[in-house]
Design an enzyme around this catalytic site. Structure first.
Site, mmCIF file in Angstrom:
data_model
loop_
_atom_site.group_PDB
_atom_site.id
_atom_site.type_symbol
_atom_site.label_atom_id
_atom_site.label_comp_id
_atom_site.label_asym_id
_atom_site.label_seq_id
_atom_site.Cartn_x
_atom_site.Cartn_y
_atom_site.Cartn_z
ATOM 1 N N LYS A 173 33.324 75.449 14.599
ATOM 2 C CA LYS A 173 32.453 74.496 15.283
ATOM 3 C C LYS A 173 31.018 74.954 15.121
ATOM 4 C CE LYS A 173 30.549 74.217 19.199
ATOM 5 N NZ LYS A 173 29.270 73.624 18.735
ATOM 6 N N GLY A 204 30.971 69.132 17.450
ATOM 7 C CA GLY A 204 31.012 68.799 18.868
ATOM 8 C C GLY A 204 30.093 69.721 19.643
ATOM 9 N N GLY A 206 28.957 72.475 22.682
ATOM 10 C CA GLY A 206 29.505 73.726 23.198
ATOM 11 C C GLY A 206 30.368 73.521 24.430
ATOM 12 N N PRO A 207 29.828 72.852 25.454
ATOM 13 C CA PRO A 207 30.618 72.719 26.682
ATOM 14 C C PRO A 207 31.935 71.971 26.466
ATOM 15 C CG PRO A 207 28.314 72.200 27.095
ATOM 16 C CD PRO A 207 28.453 72.379 25.608
ATOM 17 N N GLY A 210 33.434 73.794 22.169
ATOM 18 C CA GLY A 210 33.372 75.260 22.194
ATOM 19 C C GLY A 210 34.206 75.839 23.328
ATOM 20 N N GLU A 248 28.292 87.754 19.074
ATOM 21 C CA GLU A 248 27.000 88.169 18.513
ATOM 22 C C GLU A 248 25.962 87.378 19.285
ATOM 23 O OE1 GLU A 248 26.684 90.482 16.321
ATOM 24 O OE2 GLU A 248 28.663 90.631 15.417
ATOM 25 N N CYS A 282 17.987 86.506 15.752
ATOM 26 C CA CYS A 282 18.419 87.289 16.908
ATOM 27 C C CYS A 282 17.946 88.729 16.829
ATOM 28 C CB CYS A 282 19.924 87.226 17.016
ATOM 29 S SG CYS A 282 20.691 87.510 15.426
ATOM 30 N N GLU A 382 14.381 87.019 25.483
ATOM 31 C CA GLU A 382 14.364 86.554 24.099
ATOM 32 C C GLU A 382 13.575 85.246 24.040
ATOM 33 O OE1 GLU A 382 18.148 85.246 22.353
ATOM 34 O OE2 GLU A 382 17.619 86.542 20.678
HETATM 35 P P1 NAD Z 1 23.695 78.464 22.064
HETATM 36 O O1 NAD Z 1 24.394 79.506 22.831
HETATM 37 O O2 NAD Z 1 23.093 77.353 22.778
HETATM 38 O O3 NAD Z 1 24.699 77.816 21.021
HETATM 39 C C1 NAD Z 1 25.420 78.606 20.101
HETATM 40 C C2 NAD Z 1 26.752 77.961 19.859
HETATM 41 O O4 NAD Z 1 27.523 78.079 21.046
HETATM 42 C C3 NAD Z 1 26.654 76.468 19.538
HETATM 43 O O5 NAD Z 1 27.609 76.126 18.562
HETATM 44 C C4 NAD Z 1 26.989 75.830 20.878
HETATM 45 O O6 NAD Z 1 27.548 74.554 20.753
HETATM 46 C C5 NAD Z 1 28.000 76.816 21.430
HETATM 47 N N1 NAD Z 1 28.149 76.777 22.874
HETATM 48 C C6 NAD Z 1 27.210 76.481 23.808
HETATM 49 N N2 NAD Z 1 27.749 76.522 25.041
HETATM 50 C C7 NAD Z 1 29.061 76.848 24.876
HETATM 51 C C8 NAD Z 1 30.145 77.025 25.776
HETATM 52 N N3 NAD Z 1 30.018 76.874 27.089
HETATM 53 N N4 NAD Z 1 31.347 77.369 25.262
HETATM 54 C C9 NAD Z 1 31.493 77.539 23.934
HETATM 55 N N5 NAD Z 1 30.523 77.348 23.038
HETATM 56 C C10 NAD Z 1 29.307 77.025 23.499
HETATM 57 O O7 NAD Z 1 22.704 79.261 21.153
HETATM 58 P P2 NAD Z 1 21.695 78.653 20.101
HETATM 59 O O8 NAD Z 1 20.537 78.193 20.896
HETATM 60 O O9 NAD Z 1 22.378 77.717 19.165
HETATM 61 O O10 NAD Z 1 21.355 79.940 19.234
HETATM 62 C C11 NAD Z 1 20.367 80.803 19.577
HETATM 63 C C12 NAD Z 1 20.963 82.048 20.185
HETATM 64 O O11 NAD Z 1 21.874 82.655 19.270
HETATM 65 C C13 NAD Z 1 19.930 83.092 20.480
HETATM 66 O O12 NAD Z 1 20.144 83.643 21.751
HETATM 67 C C14 NAD Z 1 20.158 84.139 19.411
HETATM 68 O O13 NAD Z 1 19.753 85.415 19.723
HETATM 69 C C15 NAD Z 1 21.609 84.046 19.190
HETATM 70 N N6 NAD Z 1 21.943 84.547 17.875
HETATM 71 C C16 NAD Z 1 22.596 85.738 17.774
HETATM 72 C C17 NAD Z 1 22.913 86.259 16.549
HETATM 73 C C18 NAD Z 1 23.630 87.559 16.403
HETATM 74 O O14 NAD Z 1 24.201 87.812 15.366
HETATM 75 N N7 NAD Z 1 23.649 88.396 17.400
HETATM 76 C C19 NAD Z 1 22.581 85.548 15.397
HETATM 77 C C20 NAD Z 1 21.925 84.338 15.539
HETATM 78 C C21 NAD Z 1 21.633 83.840 16.795
#
Ligand code: NAD
Length: 475
Positions: A173, A204, A206-207, A210, A248, A282, A382
């Protein structure tokens, strides 16, 4: 570029399928703020179909000869390179990567994860002996993979390639904000002849999707790259089924400049590395920790570097920074710049609002704050934008203390000679880079503390997708 078939949004059991619901996800070009596509959103019923396909495909795929999986990954790698230009263009459209950065980083580094996974299979020891006991490494099963929008294709291959190498079947996803590159990737997987059910894609939110992936009883492992908030929710939803969870998550990576560093080199490099991908990485080194006696020199070099940055249309080959990837992130970056000013940090350059000449698009001004105190929000949270904090230190112990004064522990940088290796050992992060080395796709990547659990890339990334079985009396 994105035709009707892929617009359906779901790739399940070897083919494009209609979503069972009617909801679609708008995709917005951050440069124009115009909607450029609608992608069908999957429902939990669609997810069930995808998981069922992955579960049914697992036994046969887990048993494929390693050489077959290696050849399959080679084909995926070749197709990514063949289609590099359409992939780069779609990344520019869906999240604002400059076309130059998409061509030189987003796509080739994504391909590198596939290359590495294929290469590892040449001699990975899936069975080793410990006396008369065999230690067997077996694929964990059905893996649900959740990826973010900041490096969309790169994050996908960092998970899909090792999962397939291990012999797992997957449901992906991607971020609902950047689904187009994932659709092109699904087509590559299809054209590479990956067997039906081995790779499935459900778009789709996240909420909805995911969270359902995390809770699903037939998913054996969930791997998420995203925010801390989403990572915690995934772990909570996954707990009742005791599936493996790898996360991650966020970062606030320090960059310590030791007194014997080559400041003329490392200050400009530090600024440009923090601002790479418009600061939406990140592991971006967003806290530059510098000797107090050299603060004025650092400020001058940093300001001069920022002045060279060309912000503009990401489709233009000379643009260095495009827009922030989406509206919500733009608002967050603006709020954090305002917080830095309100907290009393010294604004060296940049500041609130769009750069001159931009009325539209999520463009921000490359912003550098100096004299930042470690308790300030801009030193702790962040930001995920081109906002750098410069923090002065009086001695090396204080520099290390500042570096570690964070809930995160993802990336770290040290610049210098005599003490650099000793200081690198004292930084509590999953990676530390000394003097801006070349990227190593085999080096394990992941977080200490609240930056996550688990490691991606290289052999460590492969092993996340393996179970360990001991067979006693084997020999
Ligand atoms: P986000 O958490 O909003 O979304 C990331 C993913 O998680 C999306 O696919 C989203 O749909 C899903 N998601 C959101 N809520 C969810 C839930 N309740 N259950 C399951 N899935 C859910 O993050 P973003 O804004 O897309 O990305 C930015 C973030 O990602 C930053 O905090 C960044 O640091 C982090 N990031 C980390 C790494 C790493 O390797 N550590 C790499 C890239 C980005």
């Amino acid at each position: 570029m994105i035709d009707g078939a892929v617009r359906q949004g779901l790739y399940i059991d070897g083919g494009w399928q209609e979503a069972s619901g009617t909801t679609t996800l708008p995709v917005v070009d951050p440069t124009t703020e115009a909607e450029i596509a609608q992608v069908a959103a999957g429902t939990s019923a669609d997810l069930d179909r995808a998981v069922a396909a992955a579960k049914a495909a697992f036994p046969a795929f887990a048993a494929t000869p390693v050489a077959e999986r290696q050849a399959m990954l080679e084909r995926i790698h070749a197709l990514i390179l063949d289609r590099a230009e359409p992939l780069a263009r779609v990344l520019t459209q869906e999240m604002g990567a400059t076309i130059t950065h998409a061509r030189t980083a987003h796509v080739p580094l994504a391909a590198a994860h596939v290359r590495v996974a294929a290469d590892l299979l040449a001699d990975y020891p899936f069975l080793t002996m410990q006396g008369s006991t065999a230690i067997v490494r077996e694929p964990i099963g059905v893996c649900a993979l959740i990826t973010p929008w900041n490096w969309p294709l790169y994050q996908i291959t960092a998970k899909v390639a090792p999962a397939l190498a291990a012999g797992c079947t997957v449901v992906l996803k991607p971020s609902e904000l950047s689904p187009l590159s994932a659709l092109l990737f699904a087509r590559i997987v299809h054209d590479a002849g990956v067997p039906a059910g081995v790779f499935n894609l459900v778009n789709g939110t996240g909420p909805e999707i995911g969270a359902a992936m995390a809770a699903h009883p037939d998913v054996d492992m969930i791997s998420i790259t995203g925010s801390n908030r989403a990572g915690v929710l995934v772990a909570q939803a996954a707990a009742p089924t005791v599936k493996r969870v790898t996360q991650e998550l966020g970062g606030k990576s320090p960059n310590i400049l030791l007194p014997d560093a080559d400041f003329a080199r490392v200050v400009p490099l530090g600024v440009m590395t923090a601002f790479r991908n418009v600061g939406q990485s990140c592991s971006a080194p967003t806290r530059m920790i510098v000797p107090r006696a050299r603060l004025a020199e650092v400020e001058t070099l940093a300001r001069e570097t920022a002045a060279t940055i060309v912000v503009g249309d990401p489709a233009n080959e000379t643009t260095m920074l495009g827009p922030i990837a989406n509206a919500a992130q733009y608002a967050r970056v603006q709020a954090m710049i305002a917080a830095g000013i309100a907290e009393g940090a010294t604004l060296l350059c940049g500041g609130p609002g769009r750069p001159d000449g931009h009325e539209r698009g999520y463009f921000v001004r490359p912003t550098i704050f100096s004299d930042v105190a470690t308790a300030m929000r801009i030193a702790q949270e962040e930001i995920f934008g081109p906002v750098l904090a410069i923090l002065p230190y009086d001695d090396v112990d204080e520099a290390v203390a500042i570096a570690n004064d964070t809930v995160f522990g993802l990336g770290g940088h040290v610049q210098g000679t005599d003490l650099a290796r000793a200081v690198a050992r004292r930084i509590r992060t999953g990676q530390v880079h000394i003097n801006h080395p070349a990227w190593d796709p085999h080096a394990p990547f992941g977080g200490y503390k609240r930056s996550g659990n688990g490691r991606e890339y290289g052999v460590f990334g492969l092993e996340e997708f393996l179970e360990t079985k001991a067979i006693l009396g084997f020999a």
